[in-house]
Design an enzyme around this catalytic site. Structure first.
Site, mmCIF file in Angstrom:
data_model
loop_
_atom_site.group_PDB
_atom_site.id
_atom_site.type_symbol
_atom_site.label_atom_id
_atom_site.label_comp_id
_atom_site.label_asym_id
_atom_site.label_seq_id
_atom_site.Cartn_x
_atom_site.Cartn_y
_atom_site.Cartn_z
ATOM 1 N N LYS A 164 -3.739 -4.736 8.744
ATOM 2 C CA LYS A 164 -3.530 -3.339 9.132
ATOM 3 C C LYS A 164 -4.865 -2.766 9.583
ATOM 4 C CE LYS A 164 -0.942 0.416 6.945
ATOM 5 N NZ LYS A 164 -0.539 0.916 5.619
HETATM 6 C C1 E4P Z 1 1.577 3.542 6.120
HETATM 7 O O1 E4P Z 1 1.769 2.335 6.102
HETATM 8 C C2 E4P Z 1 0.972 4.303 5.022
HETATM 9 O O2 E4P Z 1 0.762 3.420 3.932
HETATM 10 C C3 E4P Z 1 1.836 5.407 4.470
HETATM 11 O O3 E4P Z 1 3.138 5.388 4.978
HETATM 12 C C4 E4P Z 1 1.170 6.732 4.421
HETATM 13 O O4 E4P Z 1 2.061 7.666 3.887
HETATM 14 P P1 E4P Z 1 1.614 9.089 3.288
HETATM 15 O O5 E4P Z 1 1.526 10.053 4.410
HETATM 16 O O6 E4P Z 1 2.718 9.437 2.341
HETATM 17 O O7 E4P Z 1 0.300 8.859 2.601
#
Ligand code: E4P
Length: 209
Positions: free
Chosen positions: A83
């Site tokens: 990622k």
């Molecule tokens: C994406 O992969 C992130 O881990 C995640 O969805 C972020 O979400 P949040 O806005 O609830 O922190």
């Protein structure tokens, strides 16, 4: 329609995975920090559970991301999705890993223009942050829809992230998302309807044994 869990809480992943409905896991530095554990141990536990797609986030400058990504890939090559952030260097890292046929997930995507660049960099997934877009007063699911439309002729899949309700899960799939990653709480909520409970109560009472 694939469902990923958005958490680094191993007990939660284990419990949800028992349903047989979980296709992958996404993590990020905040979720790892919340787990209070070493990231490598968390990834290893998730891999040992049999999850075959785990997003592991790298950060820092290009060299750092490439170094960390290669190190993680050596340990978790069968299950890793690297990622990377939606930045100039993040997309350079994305291109580097994609050219090596390593899965990538471009995170922190907030509009379709960013998704186009991520697809150009060969991303396996782009992650529009639906909840955080909603927080800004725009429709997160419309961004999902634009990404889906634009990327239709590419190999990049849309992975809707930052999900806070079952309603958003459904809207993301309606909008064409290939994957929705959600917190375990939202996943369990998807089973629920008050009329299911009421109906089941009646059936159980009426059951002739
Ligand atoms: C994406 O992969 C992130 O881990 C995640 O969805 C972020 O979400 P949040 O806005 O609830 O922190």
């Amino acid at each position: 329609m694939r469902i990923f869990l958005d958490t680094a809480d191993f007990e939660e992943i284990k419990a949800a995975d028992k349903t047989g409905l979980i296709d992958g896991v996404t993590t990020n530095p905040t979720l790892i920090k919340k787990s209070g554990r070493d990231p490598i141990e968390v990834y290893q536990d998730i891999k040992d559970l049999g999850i075959t797609d785990i997003s592991m986030e790298v950060t820092g400058d290009l060299n750092q991301m490439i170094e960390d990504g290669n190190r993680l890939n050596e340990m978790f090559s069968e299950v890793i999705t690297i990622k990377v952030p939606m930045t100039v260097e993040g997309l350079q890292a994305c291109k580097y890993f994609s050219e090596d046929n390593i899965r990538t997930n471009v995170t922190l995507v907030f509009n379709a223009a960013q998704a186009v660049l991520a697809a150009k960099a060969g991303a396996t997934y782009v992650s529009p942050f639906v909840g955080r877009i909603d927080d800004q007063g725009y429709a997160g699911t419309e961004v999902v829809r634009s990404c889906v439309d634009l990327l239709r002729r590419t190999n990049t899949q849309v992975l809707a992230a930052s999900i806070r309700s079952t309603q958003r899960v459904v809207r993301c799939f309606y909008s064409g998302a290939d994957v929705v990653t959600m917190p375990p709480g939202v996943f369990w909520q998807m089973y629920k309807h008050v009329l299911t409970d009421v109906g089941l109560d009646i059936f159980e009472k009426d059951l002739i044994t």
